[in-house]
Enzyme design. Structure first.
Site, PDB file in Angstrom:
ATOM      1  N   GLY A  78       0.851  -1.177   0.000  1.00  0.00           N
ATOM      2  CA  GLY A  78       0.000   0.000   0.000  1.00  0.00           C
ATOM      3  C   GLY A  78       0.883   1.221   0.000  1.00  0.00           C
ATOM      4  CB  CYS A 101       5.636  -3.549  -1.040  1.00  0.00           C
ATOM      5  SG  CYS A 101       6.065  -2.146  -2.101  1.00  0.00           S
ATOM      6  CD  GLU A 119       1.014  -8.713  -1.721  1.00  0.00           C
ATOM      7  OE1 GLU A 119       1.985  -9.472  -1.478  1.00  0.00           O
ATOM      8  OE2 GLU A 119       1.123  -7.466  -1.772  1.00  0.00           O
ATOM      9  CG  HIS A 154       3.490  -6.393  -4.030  1.00  0.00           C
ATOM     10  ND1 HIS A 154       2.854  -5.831  -2.944  1.00  0.00           N
ATOM     11  CD2 HIS A 154       4.180  -5.387  -4.617  1.00  0.00           C
ATOM     12  CE1 HIS A 154       3.142  -4.540  -2.872  1.00  0.00           C
ATOM     13  NE2 HIS A 154       3.950  -4.245  -3.878  1.00  0.00           N
TER      14      HIS A 154
END
Lengths: 299, 196
Positions: B48, B80, B177, B175
């Site tokens: 984010g 991140c 995810e 990332h």
């Protein structure tokens, strides 16, 4: 440890993935480095660098274009958060310039005066990702087919009136829900009716959502506006004129950020909505002549 | 036992982490309040905007509970922005930017450049069976300096440290995810299970 090969920039995953990082956040229009710092300090996830906010574009008229590169560079060097900038619909050279300047996202925006009344920019070939406005599902899917990595509702920018953003968010959401009720045969007809590629229509029917992040934009002026859009399915919020055309921009900006995170908590929204001073003066969209409705720009 | 792993849900790619943790064997829950933090066995700090997440955590009284939780041994994984939030020291931070801290590293924000420089590449990760992971680097940070107790698990081709571990704290510049590869999340869920 072996040595990985050199990386690949500008992939679909990298472009769409960038928008995933912005989710739950607020992107604020700014026209000076000073405003950009206020936005960053208030908790913006990104800023949109432009020369005039939509309310001033409306008031002053004339042709609205990409911003001065000096001004965009000034904002890029003022903040550490991502910086977006707007190109005119179809103006692929403005987009090339913005990419060369190193902006993090390009908004191919109906708020600027369109440069092409038939074609949007072919966005997939760019390294920089694009966000585009949409009023309904078909328009969103046409933009995604052209390479948009993020979609936002168009709303009616520069009015401080959330009614059009509500209409567009509901239309996109209803379109997605409807696809989920159709069988394989019916999806062919749906693609035709939506004027959108069949493979994207099938993907939305299967996912129950767009394949890219969906933000809202166009008329958001209060914390409660932002929270309502989030409850209607937006994954984040663009605020244009609503912050720096209000009485106390820093406090209003922070309040909208907090209301976006706690969109489902009326106690938080009540708390952050206190003492914000004057909101921007709004415009009743129904009084706008057809030529001054930005949402009708885009094809 | 199915451990309960929270994802700090103030801003960012929360949904992707929740899905990856669930697939990795945890019961995944969003965390926005101190009482929700108190109920988890492990925590993910998602990707984010690190400045936004830190400001919201501060404003809603989560920063101190987060620091206390890390200090008392809660397993935490940051991707991140999450890596930035876990770092004890930052380079290229925003004015007055705060972190949760706990990971004895110096992290450079946006070290790989702006979005036009964001990239994907294969990253071999020490101790992770089944070949390299697909590293998705988005305005990504790297670890510039590590304390004595920090182990570097992965580097890029040019030698930048992009995955580190210090006890129960794990951080990646990239990332996982965003990919379908759940191995790193499953490995973190194992850390949580062993700590519980």
């Amino acid at each position: 440890m072996s040595t990985p090969p050199t990386g690949t920039a500008g992939t679909q995953l990298v472009k769409r993935g960038m928008a995933e990082q912005l989710k739950g956040g607020v992107i604020m229009d700014v026209v000076t480095p000073e405003q950009a710092r206020i936005a960053e300090d208030a908790g913006a996830v990104a800023v949109m660098a432009l020369e005039r906010v939509p309310a001033d574009i409306r008031a002053q008229g004339g042709i609205a274009r990409m911003s001065d590169p000096d001004m965009i560079e000034g904002i890029i060097s003022a903040v550490s958060i991502p910086v977006m900038a707007k190109a005119r619909i179809g103006h692929f050279v403005e987009a090339q310039v913005l990419q060369a300047l190193g902006v993090d996202y390009i908004d191919e925006s109906e708020v600027l005066t369109p440069a092409d009344e038939a074609h949007h920019i072919a966005k997939a070939e760019f390294t920089v990702p694009f966000v585009c406005g949409a009023t309904d599902l078909g328009e969103a899917l046409r933009r995604i087919a052209e390479g948009a990595a993020m979609i936002r509702s168009k709303g009616e920018a520069g009015t401080g009136n959330v009614v059009e953003a509500t209409r567009h968010m509901r239309a996109i959401r209803a379109g997605i829900k409807r696809l989920g009720t159709l069988d394989e045969t019916e999806l062919f007809v749906a693609a035709k009716e939506l004027r959108a590629p069949h493979d994207l229509v099938v993907e939305v029917a299967r996912l129950g959502k767009l394949p890219v992040v969906l933000f809202t934009a166009g008329g958001i002026a209060t914390p409660a506006d932002a929270a309502m859009m989030m409850q209607l399915g937006a994954e984040g919020v663009f605020v244009g004129s609503g912050i720096f055309k209000s009485g106390d921009p820093a406090q209003r900006a922070a309040a909208i950020v907090q209301a976006t995170t706690f969109a489902d908590d009326p106690d938080v929204i009540a708390k952050v909505s206190r003492g914000l001073g004057e909101p921007m003066v709004g415009i009743d969209v129904s009084t706008l002549p057809a030529g001054e409705r930005y949402a009708t720009r885009g094809w | 036992m199915t451990p309960v792993v929270g994802v700090l849900a103030l801003q960012g790619d929360v949904r992707e982490h929740l899905a990856a943790l669930q697939a990795g064997g945890a019961r995944a829950v969003p965390v926005r309040r101190a009482e929700e933090l108190a109920a988890v066995d492990g925590l993910v700090l998602p990707g984010g905007e690190s400045t936004t997440i830190a400001k919201l955590a501060d404003r809603f009284g989560l920063l101190d509970p987060l620091r206390d939780a890390v200090r008392s041994g809660l397993p935490v994984y940051g991707s991140c922005a999450g890596m930035v939030l876990l770092a004890d020291r930052l380079l290229d931070a925003a004015a007055g930017q705060r972190t949760v801290g706990g990971l004895d590293v110096t992290v450079r924000r946006n070290a790989f450049g702006r979005q036009v420089d964001s990239f994907e590449t294969e990253v071999p990760v020490d101790g992770l069976a089944g070949g390299p992971v697909r590293g998705v680097f988005i305005r990504a940070p790297w670890v510039e300096e590590c304390g004595a107790d920090v182990q570097v698990l992965a580097r890029t081709a040019d030698g930048r440290a992009v995955a580190v571990r210090q006890g129960r704290l794990l951080a990646t510049s990239f990332h996982p995810e965003l990919t379908g590869d759940r191995r790193l999340h499953a490995a973190f869920v194992d850390v949580v299970r062993q700590a519980a």
